[in-house]
Design a protein around this motif. Structure first.
Motif, PDB file in Angstrom:
ATOM      1  N   VAL A   1      45.025  28.898  35.833  1.00 21.37           N
ATOM      2  CA  VAL A   1      45.215  29.555  37.124  1.00 21.37           C
ATOM      3  C   VAL A   1      45.839  30.927  36.865  1.00 21.37           C
ATOM      4  CG1 VAL A   1      46.323  29.468  39.380  1.00 21.37           C
ATOM      5  CG2 VAL A   1      45.526  27.352  38.292  1.00 21.37           C
ATOM      6  N   PRO A   2      45.057  32.030  36.973  1.00 21.95           N
ATOM      7  CA  PRO A   2      45.611  33.363  36.758  1.00 21.95           C
ATOM      8  C   PRO A   2      46.271  33.915  38.025  1.00 21.95           C
ATOM      9  CG  PRO A   2      43.261  33.526  37.126  1.00 21.95           C
ATOM     10  CD  PRO A   2      43.596  32.050  37.164  1.00 21.95           C
ATOM     11  N   LEU A   3      47.297  34.720  37.840  1.00 23.18           N
ATOM     12  CA  LEU A   3      47.996  35.419  38.927  1.00 23.18           C
ATOM     13  C   LEU A   3      48.159  36.870  38.486  1.00 23.18           C
ATOM     14  CD1 LEU A   3      50.745  32.729  39.599  1.00 23.18           C
ATOM     15  CD2 LEU A   3      48.651  33.088  40.929  1.00 23.18           C
ATOM     16  N   MET A   4      47.190  37.710  38.848  1.00 21.37           N
ATOM     17  CA  MET A   4      47.092  39.044  38.279  1.00 21.37           C
ATOM     18  C   MET A   4      47.239  40.130  39.344  1.00 21.37           C
ATOM     19  SD  MET A   4      46.235  38.053  35.133  1.00 21.37           S
ATOM     20  CE  MET A   4      45.306  39.295  34.244  1.00 21.37           C
ATOM     21  N   VAL A   5      47.763  41.269  38.926  1.00 17.09           N
ATOM     22  CA  VAL A   5      47.823  42.464  39.770  1.00 17.09           C
ATOM     23  C   VAL A   5      47.380  43.645  38.914  1.00 17.09           C
ATOM     24  CG1 VAL A   5      49.650  41.604  41.273  1.00 17.09           C
ATOM     25  CG2 VAL A   5      50.241  42.875  39.203  1.00 17.09           C
ATOM     26  N   GLY A   6      46.838  44.679  39.585  1.00 17.88           N
ATOM     27  CA  GLY A   6      46.377  45.828  38.831  1.00 17.88           C
ATOM     28  C   GLY A   6      45.919  46.947  39.728  1.00 17.88           C
ATOM     29  N   THR A   7      45.142  47.867  39.147  1.00 15.45           N
ATOM     30  CA  THR A   7      44.713  49.046  39.880  1.00 15.45           C
ATOM     31  C   THR A   7      43.441  49.606  39.278  1.00 15.45           C
ATOM     32  OG1 THR A   7      45.420  51.207  40.690  1.00 15.45           O
ATOM     33  CG2 THR A   7      46.043  50.635  38.447  1.00 15.45           C
ATOM     34  N   TYR A   8      42.732  50.383  40.100  1.00 16.56           N
ATOM     35  CA  TYR A   8      41.603  51.180  39.620  1.00 16.56           C
ATOM     36  C   TYR A   8      42.108  52.561  39.222  1.00 16.56           C
ATOM     37  CZ  TYR A   8      38.486  47.730  41.738  1.00 16.56           C
ATOM     38  OH  TYR A   8      37.825  46.574  42.058  1.00 16.56           O
ATOM     39  N   PHE A   9      41.405  53.183  38.278  1.00 19.14           N
ATOM     40  CA  PHE A   9      41.738  54.553  37.898  1.00 19.14           C
ATOM     41  C   PHE A   9      40.498  55.208  37.302  1.00 19.14           C
ATOM     42  CE2 PHE A   9      42.371  51.971  34.186  1.00 19.14           C
ATOM     43  CZ  PHE A   9      41.962  52.750  33.108  1.00 19.14           C
ATOM     44  N   ALA A  10      40.464  56.504  37.370  1.00 15.47           N
ATOM     45  CA  ALA A  10      39.383  57.292  36.770  1.00 15.47           C
ATOM     46  C   ALA A  10      38.014  56.777  37.187  1.00 15.47           C
ATOM     47  CB  ALA A  10      39.510  57.311  35.244  1.00 15.47           C
ATOM     48  N   GLY A  11      37.828  56.589  38.497  1.00 14.54           N
ATOM     49  CA  GLY A  11      36.539  56.104  38.965  1.00 14.54           C
ATOM     50  C   GLY A  11      36.496  54.590  38.970  1.00 14.54           C
ATOM     51  N   GLY A  12      35.622  54.009  38.146  1.00 16.52           N
ATOM     52  CA  GLY A  12      35.444  52.560  38.156  1.00 16.52           C
ATOM     53  C   GLY A  12      36.247  51.807  37.132  1.00 16.52           C
ATOM     54  N   PHE A  13      37.109  52.469  36.359  1.00 20.87           N
ATOM     55  CA  PHE A  13      37.932  51.760  35.392  1.00 20.87           C
ATOM     56  C   PHE A  13      39.036  50.974  36.114  1.00 20.87           C
ATOM     57  CE2 PHE A  13      36.095  55.068  32.759  1.00 20.87           C
ATOM     58  CZ  PHE A  13      35.745  54.361  31.620  1.00 20.87           C
ATOM     59  N   TYR A  14      39.423  49.849  35.530  1.00 17.12           N
ATOM     60  CA  TYR A  14      40.467  49.021  36.132  1.00 17.12           C
ATOM     61  C   TYR A  14      41.341  48.440  35.032  1.00 17.12           C
ATOM     62  CZ  TYR A  14      38.025  44.837  34.550  1.00 17.12           C
ATOM     63  OH  TYR A  14      37.438  43.869  33.765  1.00 17.12           O
ATOM     64  N   VAL A  15      42.552  48.072  35.409  1.00 14.95           N
ATOM     65  CA  VAL A  15      43.457  47.357  34.532  1.00 14.95           C
ATOM     66  C   VAL A  15      44.210  46.338  35.383  1.00 14.95           C
ATOM     67  CG1 VAL A  15      45.281  49.098  34.795  1.00 14.95           C
ATOM     68  CG2 VAL A  15      45.330  47.525  32.845  1.00 14.95           C
ATOM     69  N   ILE A  16      44.285  45.100  34.898  1.00 13.20           N
ATOM     70  CA  ILE A  16      45.025  44.049  35.583  1.00 13.20           C
ATOM     71  C   ILE A  16      45.881  43.311  34.562  1.00 13.20           C
ATOM     72  CG2 ILE A  16      43.448  43.707  37.528  1.00 13.20           C
ATOM     73  CD1 ILE A  16      42.163  41.440  36.017  1.00 13.20           C
ATOM     74  N   ALA A  17      47.005  42.802  35.011  1.00 17.59           N
ATOM     75  CA  ALA A  17      47.916  42.094  34.121  1.00 17.59           C
ATOM     76  C   ALA A  17      48.697  41.075  34.928  1.00 17.59           C
ATOM     77  CB  ALA A  17      48.867  43.071  33.427  1.00 17.59           C
ATOM     78  N   GLY A  18      49.228  40.073  34.220  1.00 20.59           N
ATOM     79  CA  GLY A  18      50.036  39.064  34.883  1.00 20.59           C
ATOM     80  C   GLY A  18      50.040  37.752  34.114  1.00 20.59           C
ATOM     81  N   PRO A  19      50.684  36.732  34.650  1.00 16.94           N
ATOM     82  CA  PRO A  19      50.746  35.431  33.980  1.00 16.94           C
ATOM     83  C   PRO A  19      49.528  34.572  34.291  1.00 16.94           C
ATOM     84  CG  PRO A  19      52.070  35.371  35.956  1.00 16.94           C
ATOM     85  CD  PRO A  19      51.530  36.783  35.848  1.00 16.94           C
ATOM     86  N   LYS A  20      49.281  33.636  33.409  1.00 21.42           N
ATOM     87  CA  LYS A  20      48.228  32.648  33.624  1.00 21.42           C
ATOM     88  C   LYS A  20      48.785  31.270  33.272  1.00 21.42           C
ATOM     89  CE  LYS A  20      43.927  33.306  32.488  1.00 21.42           C
ATOM     90  NZ  LYS A  20      42.689  33.519  31.686  1.00 21.42           N
ATOM     91  N   ILE A  21      48.719  30.354  34.206  1.00 22.12           N
ATOM     92  CA  ILE A  21      49.189  28.993  33.996  1.00 22.12           C
ATOM     93  C   ILE A  21      48.092  28.205  33.290  1.00 22.12           C
ATOM     94  CG2 ILE A  21      49.977  26.883  35.123  1.00 22.12           C
ATOM     95  CD1 ILE A  21      50.945  28.677  37.439  1.00 22.12           C
ATOM     96  N   GLN A  22      48.452  27.493  32.214  1.00 20.52           N
ATOM     97  CA  GLN A  22      47.491  26.713  31.441  1.00 20.52           C
ATOM     98  C   GLN A  22      47.994  25.273  31.316  1.00 20.52           C
ATOM     99  OE1 GLN A  22      47.277  29.018  27.777  1.00 20.52           O
ATOM    100  NE2 GLN A  22      45.376  29.963  28.448  1.00 20.52           N
TER     101      GLN A  22
END
Length: 310
Positions: free
Chosen positions: A110-131
């Motif tokens: 179960v991922p719980l991620m936050v992030g943003t778009y930048f430079a057009g269509g590029f994206y970055v997301i980060a956060g914890p993932k429950i395994q």
């Protein structure tokens, strides 16, 4: 300009999609008996929900991952003092070479991620993932050689004597159906590019509703935060390599045994060392349903006279 034309990153979007990924995988540990090479792989997939507000991304979902990892294991020779069939004291030495311990795990994630778009269509997301592990299994592959000495009767080392249960270079494989891993949380980072496939809908005076589809291609890395220690398997005292020390050759059973090896991380001496999962690979995500709702357009003018800006 492209983003303004499609409204891909304007307003609030609710996206539903599916993903598949593949990655190099291994276990990080400081256990001196283990080497992370040759490593292994992980393959996964599942469903995602993403909330976009402008360039801000909040994402969760539910997925599964299959993991198969091989670790090279270095075990010091083990010497046991036993009695042979004639009642003579014998020092029996077991030497393992080319040992490779394998584990297979199936996880729900179960991922719980936050992030943003930048430079057009590029994206970055980060956060914890429950395994959480659903299934686990191990295999141990090794080459066994047994030698013996008789301190009170013979000089030198006895080897390759079948009548004494001494053999050289015997390939052994043992498998166990159950392997229990503890609950884990991984720190995740994903970086990639998003391709809009469609952004169709109807324009209205009070609001706009649009259905858009997108594809993401990204690289990701995940490292376990918690100590994902396997549940230790009970073994006889003083015997960390073999299960059932009482079955070592003696007056009633004196032939080469079929040994039941356990994965190195389940041995009691491994309990002092942390064990953490690591993945690094590629992920393909397809958002097959995306719904956008925006309030009244401030640039549209009166009803029926919306301006076109392209």
């Amino acid at each position: 300009v492209f983003g303004l034309h499609t409204s891909q990153y304007d307003g609030v979007h609710h996206l539903v999609g599916a993903y598949v990924d593949g990655a190099f995988s291994t276990m990080l540990t400081k256990n001196p008996a283990m080497t992370v090479a040759p490593g292994g792989y992980g393959v996964g997939g599942g469903f995602l929900y993403a909330y976009h507000n402008g360039t801000i991304i909040v994402q969760t979902g539910l997925g599964v991952r299959w993991q198969q990892v091989w670790d090279s294991v270095h075990i010091a020779p083990t010497t046991l003092s036993v009695m042979d069939a004639w009642g003579w004291q014998q020092q029996l030495t077991y030497t393992q070479t080319q040992r490779c311990d394998e584990m297979q795990n199936l996880y729900v994630e179960v991922p719980l991620m936050v992030g943003t778009y930048f430079a057009g269509g590029f994206y970055v997301i980060a956060g914890p993932k429950i395994q959480l592990q659903l299934y686990g299994k191990t295999h141990v592959n090794t080459v066994m050689t047994t030698t013996a000495t008789y301190p009170n009767h013979f000089v030198g080392i006895l080897e390759q004597m079948d009548n004494h249960g001494l053999r050289d270079g015997v390939e052994l494989t043992t498998a166990h159906d159950k392997l229990k891993m503890t609950f884990d949380v991984a720190a995740c980072l994903e970086l990639g590019y998003e391709f809009p496939l469609s952004n169709k809908g109807k324009r209205g005076y009070r609001k706009q509703e649009q259905l858009d589809q997108r594809i993401r291609v990204g690289a990701f890395a995940e490292v376990g935060i918690l100590n994902q220690k396997q549940t230790a398997v009970a073994v006889p005292a003083g015997n960390t390599l073999l299960e059932g020390a009482s079955l070592i050759p003696n007056a009633t059973r004196y032939d080469f045994q079929t040994y039941d090896f356990r994965h190195i991380t389940t041995a009691p001496e491994s309990s002092a060392y942390a064990l953490r999962n690591i993945y690094a690979g590629l992920r393909l995500t397809y958002f097959f349903y995306g719904h956008q709702s925006k309030e009244r357009c401030l640039q549209c003018g009166v009803r029926g006279a919306e301006k076109k800006w392209w």
